[in-house]
Write a protein that holds these residues in place. Sequence first.
Motif, PDB file in Angstrom:
ATOM      1  N   ALA A 254      58.746 -14.342  18.175  1.00 19.04           N
ATOM      2  CA  ALA A 254      57.294 -14.443  18.386  1.00 19.04           C
ATOM      3  C   ALA A 254      56.988 -14.871  19.812  1.00 19.04           C
ATOM      4  O   ALA A 254      55.993 -14.469  20.403  1.00 19.04           O
ATOM      5  CB  ALA A 254      56.683 -15.432  17.386  1.00 19.04           C
ATOM      6  N   CYS A 255      57.848 -15.701  20.386  1.00 17.32           N
ATOM      7  CA  CYS A 255      57.602 -16.229  21.724  1.00 17.32           C
ATOM      8  C   CYS A 255      58.192 -15.340  22.820  1.00 17.32           C
ATOM      9  O   CYS A 255      57.880 -15.529  23.996  1.00 17.32           O
ATOM     10  CB  CYS A 255      58.154 -17.649  21.830  1.00 17.32           C
ATOM     11  SG  CYS A 255      57.142 -18.734  22.846  1.00 17.32           S
TER      12      CYS A 255
ATOM     13  N   VAL B 176      49.297 -19.275  26.650  1.00 14.46           N
ATOM     14  CA  VAL B 176      50.304 -19.968  25.835  1.00 14.46           C
ATOM     15  C   VAL B 176      49.646 -21.112  25.062  1.00 14.46           C
ATOM     16  O   VAL B 176      49.904 -21.296  23.866  1.00 14.46           O
ATOM     17  CB  VAL B 176      51.457 -20.498  26.720  1.00 14.46           C
ATOM     18  CG1 VAL B 176      52.413 -21.359  25.905  1.00 14.46           C
ATOM     19  CG2 VAL B 176      52.211 -19.349  27.386  1.00 14.46           C
TER      20      VAL B 176
ATOM     21  N   LEU C  63      55.275 -22.934  14.985  1.00 15.66           N
ATOM     22  CA  LEU C  63      55.506 -24.076  15.880  1.00 15.66           C
ATOM     23  C   LEU C  63      54.211 -24.567  16.520  1.00 15.66           C
ATOM     24  O   LEU C  63      54.157 -25.657  17.065  1.00 15.66           O
ATOM     25  CB  LEU C  63      56.527 -23.717  16.967  1.00 15.66           C
ATOM     26  CG  LEU C  63      57.941 -23.401  16.470  1.00 15.66           C
ATOM     27  CD1 LEU C  63      58.869 -23.110  17.650  1.00 15.66           C
ATOM     28  CD2 LEU C  63      58.496 -24.536  15.625  1.00 15.66           C
ATOM     29  N   CYS C  64      53.153 -23.758  16.434  1.00 17.62           N
ATOM     30  CA  CYS C  64      51.873 -24.188  17.007  1.00 17.62           C
ATOM     31  C   CYS C  64      51.311 -25.386  16.252  1.00 17.62           C
ATOM     32  O   CYS C  64      50.506 -26.138  16.791  1.00 17.62           O
ATOM     33  CB  CYS C  64      50.847 -23.039  16.989  1.00 17.62           C
ATOM     34  SG  CYS C  64      50.308 -22.557  15.347  1.00 17.62           S
TER      35      CYS C  64
ATOM     36  N   ARG D 212      49.110  -7.686  20.963  1.00 16.94           N
ATOM     37  CA  ARG D 212      49.433  -8.984  21.571  1.00 16.94           C
ATOM     38  C   ARG D 212      50.503  -8.807  22.634  1.00 16.94           C
ATOM     39  O   ARG D 212      50.384  -9.342  23.734  1.00 16.94           O
ATOM     40  CB  ARG D 212      49.906  -9.950  20.474  1.00 16.94           C
ATOM     41  CG  ARG D 212      50.467 -11.256  21.037  1.00 16.94           C
ATOM     42  CD  ARG D 212      50.879 -12.219  19.930  1.00 16.94           C
ATOM     43  NE  ARG D 212      51.470 -13.429  20.486  1.00 16.94           N
ATOM     44  CZ  ARG D 212      52.775 -13.664  20.546  1.00 16.94           C
ATOM     45  NH1 ARG D 212      53.640 -12.781  20.067  1.00 16.94           N
ATOM     46  NH2 ARG D 212      53.226 -14.783  21.068  1.00 16.94           N
TER      47      ARG D 212
END
Length: 250
Positions: A159-160, A69, A77-78, A53
């Motif tokens: 993660a972001c 994104v 948070l998705c 990723r």
Amino acid sequence: MATREDVLRELKLAPEWRLRGRAEPGTAEARSSDGSATPAAREGGGTVDADLRRARIAALGWEAFDADVAACTACGLCRARNKTVPGVGDRDADWLFVGEGPGAEEDAKGEPFVGQAGRLLDSMLGALGMRRGERVYIANVVKCRPPGNRAPEPGEAEACRPYLERQIALIRPKLVVALGKSAASLLLGTDATIASLRGRAHRYGGIPLVVTYHPAYLLRSLPEKAKAWEDLLFARRVASSDPPPPPAGA
Ligand code: URA
Ligand code: SF4
């Protein structure tokens, strides 16, 4: 016992799973009915998948960035977001401002800093003779709204991180301004306070980085507004002195 479908539905991952399955016909993923990994685990979980990723995001161009994104499920948070908020502005910006994460208005609109804190940021930019979108890019540590406007957790920020790193690599700003603790912690890898980090030029991957208070904090704390203004004047000096201007007549 809960079936895998039940778990996916509970985690609100089932729709993405089906979409992806349809989008990639003939792959092992699409055929699998007993898949061992959820989309989230595939994206952010295993080391190999996380490396893949990261590598994929590190190669994204602008044309694919926002859609990537928007499809991201690498952190929790998705689940509650309405719109992803990748960032806005001049892709050749000299200045990159990095906030914390979308609030309610940003989540509804898909654009960073459009609420009350955003109006303060815009007026500070205006006072510097700059405008959103002109030589300025605005992004956040996380691209999805943390529920209840809490700060992103370290795992969510990590993660972001590949997205913010890719934005920095594509923009190659002359200066990064970290707005508040979340951005300063992620970009400098420190737990130090804003008070102790401001007033100095730091570096992020060779790019000068200046730290100041988050605009939402300034709305609550008037005395700090004057300090934030000093920080932006300092930032302007840093931006114009790096790299040093060529000697006159050169
Ligand atoms: N606060 C942030 O940190 N970012 C936004 O986009 C809005 C408010
Ligand atoms: Fe993906 Fe970032 Fe949104 Fe988490 S916050 S789901 S890592 S885009």
